[in-house]
Scaffold this active site. Structure first.
Site, mmCIF file in Angstrom:
data_model
loop_
_atom_site.group_PDB
_atom_site.id
_atom_site.type_symbol
_atom_site.label_atom_id
_atom_site.label_comp_id
_atom_site.label_asym_id
_atom_site.label_seq_id
_atom_site.Cartn_x
_atom_site.Cartn_y
_atom_site.Cartn_z
ATOM 1 N N GLU A 200 121.235 56.018 62.901
ATOM 2 C CA GLU A 200 120.366 57.160 63.179
ATOM 3 C C GLU A 200 120.630 58.308 62.214
ATOM 4 O O GLU A 200 121.360 59.254 62.536
ATOM 5 C CB GLU A 200 120.545 57.641 64.631
ATOM 6 C CG GLU A 200 119.909 56.724 65.650
ATOM 7 C CD GLU A 200 119.966 57.251 67.078
ATOM 8 O OE1 GLU A 200 119.218 56.729 67.923
ATOM 9 O OE2 GLU A 200 120.757 58.189 67.343
ATOM 10 N N GLU A 292 116.931 50.241 69.082
ATOM 11 C CA GLU A 292 117.554 50.974 70.198
ATOM 12 C C GLU A 292 116.483 51.723 70.986
ATOM 13 O O GLU A 292 115.624 52.387 70.401
ATOM 14 C CB GLU A 292 118.599 51.955 69.664
ATOM 15 C CG GLU A 292 119.408 52.661 70.745
ATOM 16 C CD GLU A 292 120.469 53.592 70.156
ATOM 17 O OE1 GLU A 292 121.204 53.161 69.236
ATOM 18 O OE2 GLU A 292 120.540 54.754 70.587
#
Length: 367
Positions: A200, A292
């Site tokens: 991320e 995710e």
């Protein structure tokens, strides 16, 4: 997206020793072994907690996801199997293995493969927060044990380089090169891996993420020219939406590499219409893998929004977008599928050990 606010209370498991004496097989040979149900004898599963049972073979006549689909590749906008057929993998992500290795056991992985019928396990190696940087060799070995255990049960494995803070993946460039060199060397002849090179990214431009990707992908390709690579996107893998941008920056300036997909993360209680629309638009222009997501807020906690989550899942099913849900642990937050304390025991199957989110996502993986 998923941003840890407080450290978990579960104890950290001791670092596992690296596996030794493992002979390398070609991708074709490993697929044949999986189809015959003998991968267990070739790849010793991890012993990370209380459960000590061996990998359970697939039911008679049922091919595992790995045996059925073989070497994956990107074809157009889709993830395709060895026959060129578009497929979608559904499964779970571990929590950080520095905290929840005790939740990745023979018993829990048997349950994931057989009871949940998952296709894929995402193995999350945090870089900071007590993770890889504290013991590179130990965390590399731990990830490899969990990957091997997934393969032994006929599941694919996403090798997740879980960089989070700092948000610029270039801050850990040297570590990432070392990690992915080791991983690609080990799995260069195995069809069951996908490399997720930046979990991320945040607070950094797309051009910086692209530059990082174009340095890491050749490191992988030097060892493993065939596996799919998953590239993180700006603003916690939201295609920039969380920082006021959108997928156009990737569409107009894609990573210069082939056989790659771009990642998108969402947490349904926080990420509403704009994010759903972005996923829909982006997947019309780019190959996307949702590595995710959660049914809760962006921190993986709070109330579940199953209605919004179902809208995302309906879209991903329609467009054959693969996904892994966060997370396969007994963390106290609502996003962890197991009830607190489950990972200290030996019972993993059925719904009695699951929180509300666990019951919901297990049912959808089994569909």
């Amino acid at each position: 997206m998923h941003q840890r606010t407080t450290a978990p209370t579960s104890p950290t498991e001791p670092t596992a020793a690296p596996p030794t004496g493992r002979r390398r097989l070609t991708r074709k040979a490993l697929l044949g072994a999986a189809a015959l149900g003998v991968v267990t004898a070739l790849l010793t599963p991890v012993q990370a907690g209380a459960a000590t049972s061996a990998a359970e073979p697939a039911k008679a006549g049922a091919a595992t996801p790995l045996a059925a689909n073989g070497q994956l590749r990107v074809c157009g906008l889709q993830l395709c199997n060895a026959s060129g057929q578009a497929i979608a993998l559904n499964g779970m992500s571990t929590h950080g293995t520095q905290w929840y290795a005790q939740c990745v056991t023979d018993g829990s992985l048997n349950a994931l493969a057989q009871d949940w019928r998952a296709d894929v396990l995402r193995v999350s190696t945090y870089v900071q927060e007590g993770g890889y940087e504290t013991d590179p060799a130990g965390f590399t070995a731990r990830a490899q044990k969990f990957i091997d255990a997934a393969h032994a049960r006929g599941m694919y494995a996403v090798i997740d380089w879980h960089m989070l803070s700092p948000g610029d993946p270039n801050a850990n460039l040297a570590r990432a090169k070392t990690f992915f060199t080791a991983m690609a060397k080990k799995y260069k002849d195995h069809p069951g891996v996908l490399y997720e090179i930046a979990n991320e990214p945040s607070g950094v431009s797309w051009s910086a993420i692209k530059s990082y990707s174009e340095q890491i992908i050749p490191v992988i390709r030097a060892q493993d020219p065939d596996a799919v690579v998953l590239v993180g996107t700006r603003a916690w893998s939201s295609f920039g939406v969380s920082e006021g941008s959108n997928e156009s920056e990737v569409v107009n300036n894609p990573v210069r590499a082939s056989n790659i997909m771009y990642t998108f993360h969402f947490y349904a209680a926080s990420h509403r219409e704009a994010y759903l629309a972005t996923l829909d638009r982006a997947s019309d222009r780019l190959p996307v893998f949702v590595t995710e997501f959660g049914t809760q807020n962006y921190a993986g906690e709070g109330a579940n929004d199953f209605a919004m989550s179902q809208r995302y899942l309906d879209l991903m099913k329609r467009k054959k977008i693969s996904w892994t849900n966060w997370n396969y642990s007994d963390d106290h937050r609502s996003g962890a599928v197991f009830k607190t304390g489950t990972c200290s025991g030996t019972n993993w199957t059925g719904t009695g050990v699951l929180k509300e989110a666990g019951v919901w996502i297990r049912e959808r993986i089994r569909q």
